[in-house]
Design an enzyme around this catalytic site. Structure first.
Site, PDB file in Angstrom:
ATOM      1  CD  GLU A  92     -10.707  -2.702 -10.380  1.00 27.60           C
ATOM      2  OE1 GLU A  92     -11.345  -2.969 -11.459  1.00 27.60           O
ATOM      3  OE2 GLU A  92      -9.594  -3.289  -9.816  1.00 27.60           O
ATOM      4  CD  GLU A 123      -5.237   7.594  10.589  1.00 26.09           C
ATOM      5  OE1 GLU A 123      -6.037   7.842  12.189  1.00 26.09           O
ATOM      6  OE2 GLU A 123      -5.040   7.031  10.541  1.00 26.09           O
TER       7      GLU A 123
END
Length: 310
Positions: A92, A123
């Site tokens: 953004e 992960e």
């Protein structure tokens, strides 16, 4: 006695984000109204969690700003929901602040495919995190924000350890107390939101608090970098009709010019709202205004003060 001792040994210790939320017990038996009310009440916790870490957020913002002003970059890194939140916030920044896409980057375990498909098994692979950072030439000038709700994600822990080892600024964001997890960092942000409505589903309260914290961090840093004037996005990238209308509105409100003049200025400056504002407020030509902005390190307020002083 022996049975009691054996039972005690078999008790499972659950970290905070895995514990059972008693207020949402028997959730599957609740009416829709009851479920929504439970969520509504629970979602007050993220705001409280953010308020409790205001000193840490201030410290992080000031330290990140200093690094970015010295040619550093900001990286978010995480797995699953935590990684997606980092990528979202980073993505953004260019359209909102016209920042270089390299300035703020989001890294998620598993890369782009993990944004839409679960790759949670990755992960646990520590080596990938270090490789992901090295692939981006991560250096001591940079900042790493490691996001791990549980405070135990091997991918993020490895990234933070590597970041510390090369003297980059290392910041962790987690949702558990230190008694559940100790992280290697320079700034430790603990967003304690308590057990989730769905036990272990940290995309809920923990994720909401994390998104709030990232909003505050990235926006505040961009303000400090001169990307904002008042509360307006003067470095926005005019790439569609909505943003063109916003740019015209900013020039109308701050520069006191009509729509036609605003459009002409934007064309003359290749869509730069900041440069157009400086011209509107100072009467300078494009070349001189651009030079003054460069001398002011891109800060419009500094440029205007300098213009008035001269």
């Amino acid at each position: 006695m022996s049975d009691t001792n054996n039972h005690s040994k078999n008790i499972i210790h659950r970290i905070l984000t895995e514990q059972i939320n008693l207020t949402s017990n028997e959730l599957d038996t609740k009416s829709t109204k009851e479920i929504v009310n439970i969520f509504s009440e629970a979602d007050k916790e993220p705001q409280k969690a953010v308020e409790r870490v205001i000193p840490e957020l201030i410290n992080a913002i000031d330290e990140i700003t200093a690094r970015l002003k010295s040619k550093g970059r900001l990286f978010y890194i995480g797995a699953g929901t935590s990684g997606r939140l980092g990528v979202l916030d980073a993505s953004e920044c260019p359209p909102t602040f016209c920042s270089n896409p390299d300035l703020v980057q989001g890294i998620i375990a598993g890369g782009i495919p993990s944004l839409t498909r679960s790759s949670e098994h990755l992960e646990d692979v520590s080596e990938i995190a270090i490789a992901d950072l090295k692939d981006r030439n991560f250096s001591y000038r940079d900042v790493l924000i490691g996001i791990t709700a549980s405070g135990r994600t091997p991918y993020v822990i490895a990234a933070l350890n590597y970041s510390k080892s090369i003297s980059a600024l290392s910041i962790s964001i987690s949702s558990v107390p230190e008694s559940d997890s100790t992280l290697d960092n320079d700034i430790d942000i603990r967003l304690i939101t308590g057990p989730e409505i769905l036990a272990g589903s940290t995309r809920l309260k923990a994720g909401t608090a994390t998104k709030m914290a990232l909003n505050i961090i990235s926006t505040s840093v961009m303000i400090k970098l001169g990307k904002v004037y008042g509360n307006r996005m003067i470095d926005l990238s005019v790439s569609n009709d909505k943003l063109l209308d916003r740019a015209i509105g900013i020039l109308f409100d701050i520069g006191s010019v009509d729509k036609d003049t605003a459009v002409r200025l934007l064309k003359k400056t290749n869509g730069s709202v900041k440069l157009s504002l400086l011209i509107a407020l100072s009467g300078m030509d494009v070349i001189d205004a651009k030079q003054l902005l460069n001398d002011s390190k891109g800060n419009l307020r500094t440029a205007l003060i300098s213009f008035k002083d001269n």
